[in-house]
Enzyme design. Structure first.
Site: not given
Length: 590
Positions: A76, A110, A334, A344, A460, A549
């Site tokens: 990470d 993170h 904190c 994540s 198409d 398509d």
């Protein structure tokens, strides 16, 4: 007598659940707010949650199964290894890939948040706790030093040092605007990574192997990518509305070649209401789903560790998303955050869950653990019917196409949904199965590529598309199927790509309206996609591919950067039909 024992067992289980709930929620000051561990419908600093939408781990915790003896490597942004809620679970092997020291400093928060979801310590009267609060953690700051050599170091090669990890957590994803040619010379590093993950997955830890967990991505509605040196925001334009993609994922998780690897267990994210998280990338390659939360300004995020102090990380003196947490007075330093969310977080929850199952039966190899998770996953958001899109076909008629099927049960009895893979992780069910499993899966067999090279025209704006078939004789029980194909089409975003098994199971490997940016007159060569939809089915028989398509030119792809302003791509329909140039199948199974 059997009935009485069963009733007694049920009653005891209920009592254990109640006791476990009390034990878990009173573990640490912030644990009552960790809905991903025990969702009682509580208010988790923002909106109320839906009871029961969590990892289902209360009975596992009551048994004292907390990840003992399992090491999780966290690849990470780094980890604050000295964090008071992590330090006691740190084991040898971490590396700062920039400095060569054993302290992979985290400059964003993170990686520290990911580490806390996995293995923050329990019962220490600090913050919250991790899914596996007694698991060991090792960290690498790979996101700050992304080279092939650093990838090898952090992912377990050579088979020393960090290769004693049973789980490798990769809470990151790439968002390419084009498919990768996996057979091209410039893809050699991708091929090397494949071989390394195979080696580590099967042969590390004295043959027990390891599992690589990976985020599906956070790009359901839009994504950012680099074209040259310029970063662009890429988003859809449909029905004269920006960010309108007809309810379909704009960036399919199968666009990233590493997400199409058998060795990566891809995870999507759900929120505290038991629905797909608003941002979560999805695709046929998603194996499981796990709690990821939402932006804490609107819905419940994930409570976890943050960089210590109020001057860095998510939770600072200037934070707005963590104001409710600060107001509780439960985190005056904190050191925690309630603002973590994303795939994540879903990957981290999965890695912690795997550590619990592994510690419940340390003799089982990684593939067997993966099989147990698939076999015990629960059907999340059971009434989700998928997504149909409407378009005008090449005859001028209104047409509907089922672009994302609802929940389907395949021929082997496994449920599958493009949003959720084989389902949501159920730790208690997986642990029970692991405790009663005495042998591992048979040895893995990887088939040769089976190929078809006859070019076929793709009509198409035609819901019938073009279809081709391939006879397979491999007598395998499927663990995953890879599709490799080459296509010449001027508007790849129009295409849906389906694979249909011999018993009729239909998997949409690439949903239409995907945010691909075609290079002019350049065919897609050797694009790799993967499906988990056929898990447990037999490989033998007649396989079919279908390409449809689904657009006559009414949708567009928009790009924006400060340097260029707003640009439009794919804004006119293809003037000639596309062509399926070739396709190949490879099977993983036993």
């Amino acid at each position: 007598m059997y009935i009485k024992k069963t009733l007694l067992s049920c009653c005891l289980l209920g009592a254990f659940s109640s006791l476990a709930a009390d034990n878990l929620t009173n573990s640490d000051p912030l644990t009552p707010y960790q809905w991903h561990l025990n969702n009682t419908g509580q208010n988790s600093f923002t909106t109320d949650t839906v009871a029961g939408e969590d990892l289902h781990l209360l009975n596992t915790d009551m048994q004292g199964i907390q990840g003992d003896g399992v090491t999780v490597t966290i690849i990470d942004s780094g980890i604050e290894l000295s964090h008071p809620d992590l330090v006691n679970n740190v084991t040898a092997g971490s590396l700062n890939l920039l400095t060569g020291t054993a302290t992979p400093t985290d400059n964003t928060g993170h990686g520290t948040a990911v580490a806390g979801i996995i293995a923050a310590q329990a019962n220490n009267n600090i913050g919250g706790r991790g899914v596996a609060p007694q698991a060991n953690i090792v960290g690498f700051n790979y996101l700050d030093a992304q080279s092939t050599s650093h990838w090898l170091q952090s992912h377990g090669m050579p088979l020393t040092g960090s290769a004693n990890a049973r789980v490798y957590n990769q809470s990151y994803s790439s968002k390419p605007a084009l498919f990768t040619n996996v057979d091209a010379e410039h893809a050699l590093s991708l091929q090397l990574k494949e071989r390394v993950m195979q080696q580590v997955s099967l042969n590390s830890n004295n043959g027990l192997g390891a599992l690589f967990v990976k985020s599906a991505g956070n790009a359901f509605y839009q994504y950012t990518t680099f074209i040259g040196d310029t970063q662009f925001q890429v988003f859809p334009y449909e029905q004269q509305q920006q960010f309108n993609n007809a309810g379909l994922p704009f960036h399919n998780a199968n666009l990233s070649a590493d997400n199409a690897s058998f060795w990566n267990m891809l995870v999507s994210a759900y929120n505290a209401n038991g629905k797909l998280a608003s941002y979560s990338s999805v695709g046929a390659n998603v194996f499981l789903t796990a709690p990821g939360g939402e932006n804490a300004q609107s819905q419940a995020g994930i409570v976890t560790t943050d960089i210590s102090g109020c001057n860095a990380g998510f939770n600072t003196i200037d934070s707005t998303t963590d104001t409710p947490l600060q107001n509780t007075g439960l985190d005056s330093h904190c050191d925690a955050t309630a603002a973590m969310y994303g795939t994540s977080a879903a990957a981290a929850n999965t890695s912690g869950a795997i550590a619990l199952v592994m510690s419940a039966n340390p003799q089982l190899d990684g593939r067997t653990i993966k099989h147990i998770l698939a076999s015990t996953a629960r059907k999340l958001d059971a009434n989700n019917t998928g997504v149909d899109i409407n378009f005008t076909d090449n005859y001028g008629d209104a047409t509907r196409y089922n672009a994302i099927p609802g929940w389907q049960q395949n021929a082997a009895g496994y449920n599958f949904h493009t949003f959720y893979g084989l389902g949501a992780i159920d730790v208690d069910a997986a642990v029970t199965m692991a405790q009663n499993t005495t042998s591992s899966l048979p040895a893995l067999h990887i088939s040769n590529w089976h190929s078809k090279n006859t070019p076929l025209s793709i009509p198409d704006a035609n819901v019938n598309g073009v279809q081709d078939s391939l006879a397979i004789t491999d007598n395998l029980t499927i663990e995953a199927v890879q599709l490799k194909l080459s296509i010449d089409h001027a508007r790849m975003r129009d295409l849906a790509i389906e694979l249909i098994s011999p018993v009729g199971t239909r998997s949409v490997l690439l949903s239409p309206r995907t945010g691909l940016i075609n290079a002019a007159d350049t065919p897609v060569q050797n694009a790799l996609l993967l499906s988990q939809h056929f898990y447990g089915e037999s490989a033998a028989g007649q396989w079919k591919i279908r390409l449809i398509d689904t657009d006559n030119g009414t949708s567009q792809t928009l790009l924006y950067s400060e340097q260029t302003g707003l640009l439009s791509m794919n804004d006119t329909n293809n003037s000639v039909d596309g062509t399926l140039l070739s396709w190949s199948l490879r099977f993983y199974g036993h």
